[in-house]
Motif scaffolding. Structure first.
Motif, PDB file in Angstrom:
ATOM      1  N   PRO A   1       0.820  -1.209   0.000  1.00 48.78           N
ATOM      2  CA  PRO A   1       0.000   0.000   0.000  1.00 48.78           C
ATOM      3  C   PRO A   1       0.858   1.264   0.000  1.00 48.78           C
ATOM      4  CG  PRO A   1      -0.379  -1.358   1.972  1.00 48.78           C
ATOM      5  CD  PRO A   1       0.641  -2.035   1.131  1.00 48.78           C
ATOM      6  N   LEU A   2       0.369   2.258  -0.691  1.00 47.50           N
ATOM      7  CA  LEU A   2       1.085   3.528  -0.756  1.00 47.50           C
ATOM      8  C   LEU A   2       0.735   4.382   0.456  1.00 47.50           C
ATOM      9  CD1 LEU A   2       0.512   4.297  -4.541  1.00 47.50           C
ATOM     10  CD2 LEU A   2       2.579   3.402  -3.490  1.00 47.50           C
ATOM     11  N   THR A   3       1.679   5.168   0.893  1.00 51.14           N
ATOM     12  CA  THR A   3       1.484   6.067   2.032  1.00 51.14           C
ATOM     13  C   THR A   3       1.212   7.474   1.516  1.00 51.14           C
ATOM     14  OG1 THR A   3       3.839   6.576   2.161  1.00 51.14           O
ATOM     15  CG2 THR A   3       3.074   4.689   3.439  1.00 51.14           C
ATOM     16  N   PRO A   4       0.803   8.408   2.398  1.00 51.67           N
ATOM     17  CA  PRO A   4       0.612   9.788   1.948  1.00 51.67           C
ATOM     18  C   PRO A   4       1.894  10.300   1.272  1.00 51.67           C
ATOM     19  CG  PRO A   4      -0.292   9.515   4.126  1.00 51.67           C
ATOM     20  CD  PRO A   4       0.431   8.225   3.789  1.00 51.67           C
ATOM     21  N   GLY A   5       1.708  10.992   0.176  1.00 51.64           N
ATOM     22  CA  GLY A   5       2.847  11.479  -0.613  1.00 51.64           C
ATOM     23  C   GLY A   5       3.269  10.508  -1.690  1.00 51.64           C
ATOM     24  N   GLU A   6       2.720   9.276  -1.647  1.00 55.97           N
ATOM     25  CA  GLU A   6       3.062   8.284  -2.661  1.00 55.97           C
ATOM     26  C   GLU A   6       1.922   8.020  -3.642  1.00 55.97           C
ATOM     27  OE1 GLU A   6       6.290   5.586  -0.171  1.00 55.97           O
ATOM     28  OE2 GLU A   6       4.252   4.826  -0.400  1.00 55.97           O
ATOM     29  N   SER A   7       0.732   8.506  -3.343  1.00 61.12           N
ATOM     30  CA  SER A   7      -0.423   8.271  -4.206  1.00 61.12           C
ATOM     31  C   SER A   7      -0.652   9.448  -5.144  1.00 61.12           C
ATOM     32  CB  SER A   7      -1.688   8.066  -3.368  1.00 61.12           C
ATOM     33  OG  SER A   7      -1.578   6.918  -2.579  1.00 61.12           O
ATOM     34  N   ALA A   8      -0.852   9.117  -6.421  1.00 58.08           N
ATOM     35  CA  ALA A   8      -1.245  10.144  -7.378  1.00 58.08           C
ATOM     36  C   ALA A   8      -2.694  10.514  -7.108  1.00 58.08           C
ATOM     37  CB  ALA A   8      -1.087   9.615  -8.796  1.00 58.08           C
ATOM     38  N   HIS A   9      -3.079  11.707  -7.493  1.00 59.92           N
ATOM     39  CA  HIS A   9      -4.479  12.128  -7.345  1.00 59.92           C
ATOM     40  C   HIS A   9      -5.097  12.254  -8.722  1.00 59.92           C
ATOM     41  CE1 HIS A   9      -3.366  12.515  -3.310  1.00 59.92           C
ATOM     42  NE2 HIS A   9      -3.740  13.669  -3.031  1.00 59.92           N
ATOM     43  N   TYR A  10      -6.308  11.744  -8.822  1.00 61.65           N
ATOM     44  CA  TYR A  10      -7.077  11.851 -10.050  1.00 61.65           C
ATOM     45  C   TYR A  10      -7.561  13.290 -10.173  1.00 61.65           C
ATOM     46  CZ  TYR A  10     -10.918  11.072 -13.336  1.00 61.65           C
ATOM     47  OH  TYR A  10     -11.773  11.137 -14.405  1.00 61.65           O
ATOM     48  N   ILE A  11      -7.151  13.964 -11.237  1.00 61.26           N
ATOM     49  CA  ILE A  11      -7.617  15.332 -11.494  1.00 61.26           C
ATOM     50  C   ILE A  11      -8.740  15.283 -12.522  1.00 61.26           C
ATOM     51  CG2 ILE A  11      -6.956  17.608 -12.378  1.00 61.26           C
ATOM     52  CD1 ILE A  11      -4.090  16.941 -11.257  1.00 61.26           C
ATOM     53  N   SER A  12      -8.492  14.551 -13.597  1.00 64.40           N
ATOM     54  CA  SER A  12      -9.496  14.348 -14.644  1.00 64.40           C
ATOM     55  C   SER A  12      -9.047  13.144 -15.455  1.00 64.40           C
ATOM     56  CB  SER A  12      -9.600  15.579 -15.548  1.00 64.40           C
ATOM     57  OG  SER A  12      -8.421  15.719 -16.328  1.00 64.40           O
ATOM     58  N   GLU A  13      -9.869  12.738 -16.403  1.00 67.54           N
ATOM     59  CA  GLU A  13      -9.466  11.589 -17.217  1.00 67.54           C
ATOM     60  C   GLU A  13      -8.215  11.872 -18.033  1.00 67.54           C
ATOM     61  OE1 GLU A  13     -12.464  12.227 -21.023  1.00 67.54           O
ATOM     62  OE2 GLU A  13     -12.831  10.586 -19.648  1.00 67.54           O
ATOM     63  N   SER A  14      -7.840  13.131 -18.147  1.00 72.54           N
ATOM     64  CA  SER A  14      -6.640  13.479 -18.903  1.00 72.54           C
ATOM     65  C   SER A  14      -5.455  13.873 -18.030  1.00 72.54           C
ATOM     66  CB  SER A  14      -6.938  14.626 -19.874  1.00 72.54           C
ATOM     67  OG  SER A  14      -7.273  15.807 -19.155  1.00 72.54           O
ATOM     68  N   GLN A  15      -5.621  13.866 -16.720  1.00 69.19           N
ATOM     69  CA  GLN A  15      -4.512  14.307 -15.876  1.00 69.19           C
ATOM     70  C   GLN A  15      -4.539  13.668 -14.499  1.00 69.19           C
ATOM     71  OE1 GLN A  15      -4.215  18.536 -15.182  1.00 69.19           O
ATOM     72  NE2 GLN A  15      -2.005  18.380 -14.960  1.00 69.19           N
ATOM     73  N   ALA A  16      -3.352  13.190 -14.103  1.00 76.56           N
ATOM     74  CA  ALA A  16      -3.116  12.701 -12.750  1.00 76.56           C
ATOM     75  C   ALA A  16      -1.988  13.540 -12.163  1.00 76.56           C
ATOM     76  CB  ALA A  16      -2.719  11.229 -12.768  1.00 76.56           C
ATOM     77  N   SER A  17      -2.035  13.762 -10.863  1.00 76.47           N
ATOM     78  CA  SER A  17      -0.959  14.502 -10.207  1.00 76.47           C
ATOM     79  C   SER A  17       0.233  13.580  -9.985  1.00 76.47           C
ATOM     80  CB  SER A  17      -1.433  15.050  -8.862  1.00 76.47           C
ATOM     81  OG  SER A  17      -1.641  13.970  -7.957  1.00 76.47           O
ATOM     82  N   VAL A  18       1.393  14.172  -9.853  1.00 75.22           N
ATOM     83  CA  VAL A  18       2.601  13.417  -9.521  1.00 75.22           C
ATOM     84  C   VAL A  18       2.763  13.476  -8.007  1.00 75.22           C
ATOM     85  CG1 VAL A  18       5.110  13.311  -9.755  1.00 75.22           C
ATOM     86  CG2 VAL A  18       3.690  13.917 -11.742  1.00 75.22           C
ATOM     87  N   PRO A  19       2.818  12.324  -7.339  1.00 82.77           N
ATOM     88  CA  PRO A  19       2.976  12.329  -5.883  1.00 82.77           C
ATOM     89  C   PRO A  19       4.310  12.960  -5.472  1.00 82.77           C
ATOM     90  CG  PRO A  19       2.389  10.136  -6.671  1.00 82.77           C
ATOM     91  CD  PRO A  19       2.705  10.969  -7.875  1.00 82.77           C
ATOM     92  N   SER A  20       4.296  13.646  -4.342  1.00 81.15           N
ATOM     93  CA  SER A  20       5.512  14.329  -3.886  1.00 81.15           C
ATOM     94  C   SER A  20       6.655  13.370  -3.599  1.00 81.15           C
ATOM     95  CB  SER A  20       5.208  15.169  -2.639  1.00 81.15           C
ATOM     96  OG  SER A  20       4.711  14.343  -1.594  1.00 81.15           O
ATOM     97  N   ALA A  21       6.359  12.144  -3.201  1.00 79.42           N
ATOM     98  CA  ALA A  21       7.410  11.175  -2.869  1.00 79.42           C
ATOM     99  C   ALA A  21       7.775  10.256  -4.040  1.00 79.42           C
ATOM    100  CB  ALA A  21       6.967  10.326  -1.671  1.00 79.42           C
ATOM    101  N   ALA A  22       7.198  10.490  -5.207  1.00 75.52           N
ATOM    102  CA  ALA A  22       7.457   9.602  -6.344  1.00 75.52           C
ATOM    103  C   ALA A  22       8.890   9.725  -6.839  1.00 75.52           C
ATOM    104  CB  ALA A  22       6.499   9.923  -7.490  1.00 75.52           C
ATOM    105  N   PRO A  23       9.530   8.598  -7.115  1.00 75.91           N
ATOM    106  CA  PRO A  23      10.841   8.641  -7.766  1.00 75.91           C
ATOM    107  C   PRO A  23      10.709   9.335  -9.126  1.00 75.91           C
ATOM    108  CG  PRO A  23      10.357   6.421  -6.985  1.00 75.91           C
ATOM    109  CD  PRO A  23       9.102   7.229  -6.834  1.00 75.91           C
ATOM    110  N   SER A  24      11.779   9.902  -9.612  1.00 73.13           N
ATOM    111  CA  SER A  24      11.727  10.670 -10.862  1.00 73.13           C
ATOM    112  C   SER A  24      11.233   9.823 -12.037  1.00 73.13           C
ATOM    113  CB  SER A  24      13.077  11.303 -11.173  1.00 73.13           C
ATOM    114  OG  SER A  24      14.070  10.314 -11.305  1.00 73.13           O
TER     115      SER A  24
END
Length: 139
Positions: free
Chosen positions: A1-24
């Protein structure tokens, strides 16, 4: 399971956010998927080249993986069944069988089912049943 900062957020069907803790590499895969989300579904799209006016399921998955530096040439869904390492990954999991491929990146589904081409979904629109789970080593 992903922790806070590791989960992307659904913005729309065309865009997801990049989690702050995501590797490059994961961030780059999300950005690549964002760049083709809402393109049309074209059977075979993204197979001959990563650049296409539309993508099918495996072409879209290949494009996102290539964006993250995980894939050097496009694969069809059968090729994705043996790509990477067996099982689900922490950051990226590709689900493939001989007829379809889709993926989960940082907790969000990226799939051509549920829209007329590659789209983000807040939860999977496909069942994992009947699919082989694969992931990039270390991710």
């Amino acid at each position: 399971p992903l922790t806070p900062g590791e989960s992307a957020h659904y913005i729309s069907e065309s865009q997801a956010s990049v989690p702050s803790a995501a590797p490059s590499a994961v961030a780059a895969a999300i950005e690549a998927a964002n760049s083709i989300a809402t393109t049309p579904y074209i059977w075979g799209g993204g197979h001959g080249s990563f650049e296409s006016s539309g993508y099918d399921c495996s072409g879209a998955v290949s494009f996102a993986l290539h964006g993250g530096g995980f894939l050097s040439s496009p694969l069809d869904s059968t090729g994705l069944e043996t790509w990477g390492v067996p099982g689900p990954g922490k950051w990226i999991t590709v689900y493939a069988n001989s007829g379809h491929a889709w993926m989960i990146i940082a907790g969000l589904a990226f799939d051509t089912v549920g829209g007329p081409g590659p789209r983000w979904h807040s939860s999977p629109v496909d069942s994992t049943s009947g699919f082989v789970a694969r992931h990039p080593a270390g991710y």
